[in-house]
Design an enzyme around this catalytic site. Structure first.
Site, short mmCIF file in Angstrom:
data_model
loop_
_atom_site.label_atom_id
_atom_site.label_comp_id
_atom_site.label_asym_id
_atom_site.label_seq_id
_atom_site.Cartn_x
_atom_site.Cartn_y
_atom_site.Cartn_z
N ASP A 1 1.08 -1.57 -0.34
CA ASP A 1 -0.03 -0.05 0.12
C ASP A 1 0.54 1.31 -0.05
O ASP A 1 2.07 1.46 1.05
CB ASP A 1 -0.84 0.15 1.55
CG ASP A 1 -1.96 -0.71 1.04
OD1 ASP A 1 -2.04 -2.02 0.39
OD2 ASP A 1 -2.48 -1.02 2.10
N LYS B 1 -6.95 3.97 -2.82
CA LYS B 1 -7.05 3.51 -0.98
C LYS B 1 -7.91 5.04 -0.71
O LYS B 1 -6.98 6.04 -1.04
CB LYS B 1 -6.71 2.92 -0.04
CG LYS B 1 -6.14 2.45 0.75
CD LYS B 1 -4.78 1.86 1.59
CE LYS B 1 -4.99 1.54 3.13
NZ LYS B 1 -3.62 1.36 3.32
N LYS C 1 -10.29 0.47 -1.25
CA LYS C 1 -9.92 -0.14 -0.32
C LYS C 1 -10.41 1.37 0.99
O LYS C 1 -10.05 2.41 0.19
CB LYS C 1 -8.68 -0.64 -0.44
CG LYS C 1 -8.64 -0.82 1.76
CD LYS C 1 -7.01 -1.36 1.51
CE LYS C 1 -6.31 -1.43 3.27
NZ LYS C 1 -5.54 -2.38 2.81
#
Length: 218
Positions: A91, A153, A182
């Site tokens: 990430d 995300k 996400k």
């Protein structure tokens, strides 16, 4: 929605600066027990956690976390190191200053650099929605859609706010359908989780859902 379905979409997360191996090990045990999507942990513990889990669960880690203002070269180096240590998911935090300066090409370049360094592992791009305007979020949806990343995300959980229903809905509407969304930061209840999933999130970054699961499942 069944709690097991929710758990299967959770990256069970521990990213505090003072996290210890004992806490990380417990997180791994919980992740396996409750069949989460991954455990998301600091880079320094990836190798040990990957060896401990021995393939039972993907290890996720973070790149340029939480500020995102490392250079593209440094982010790529972090990603290569994480992969070498056994990370299956990464990430990365984008450079928020580049967004404010409308340096779209530089943002594309840094995501591409990390994408290459991931060597086929899952890449999630954190855009820190709480710091962006609506137009900036939409532009980042376009950039991430074109980048080859697997997910966009919402948040690190370390800034001024986390995921909101409005942001999850916006990301899902403006990001290519091939890219997952996400939601992360501030997911504190099963109701939160269900709402984000209903709005199009296919991953949730949270530690609290497993805590709730312990109260409901054997």
């Amino acid at each position: 929605m069944d709690i097991k379905d929710i758990l299967s979409k959770c990256d069970h997360t521990l990213l505090r600066q003072d996290s210890t191996w004992e806490e990380i090990r417990r997180l791994c045990d919980e992740g396996v027990k409750y069949s989460v999507a991954s455990v998301c942990i600091p880079p320094s513990y990836v190798k040990r956690a990957a060896e401990y889990l021995a393939g039972a669960l993907p290890v996720c880690t973070v790149i340029a976390f939480p500020n995102g203002y490392a250079t593209a070269k440094a982010k790529a180096a972090e990603a290569r190191d994480a992969v070498a240590n056994g990370a299956g998911e990464l990430d990365m935090v984008i450079n928020i200053g580049y967004v404010k300066d409308r340096m779209w090409h530089e943002l594309e370049r840094e995501i591409a650099a990390v994408r290459s360094a991931c060597q086929g592992r899952i890449l999630k791009v954190i855009i820190e929605t709480c710091l962006l305007t609506r137009d900036e979020k939409i532009e980042m949806c376009r950039i991430v859609s074109n980048s080859g990343a697997d997910f966009i995300k919402t948040s690190t959980g370390f800034s001024t706010g986390g995921a909101t229903p409005e942001d999850v809905d916006l990301l899902r509407r403006y990001t290519d359908i091939s890219v997952g969304v996400k939601a992360a930061g501030g997911i504190s209840s099963l109701e939160d989780a269900e709402r984000f999933i209903s709005l199009g999130a296919s991953r949730l970054g949270t530690s609290r859902i497993v805590k709730l699961a312990r109260q409901r499942l054997p």
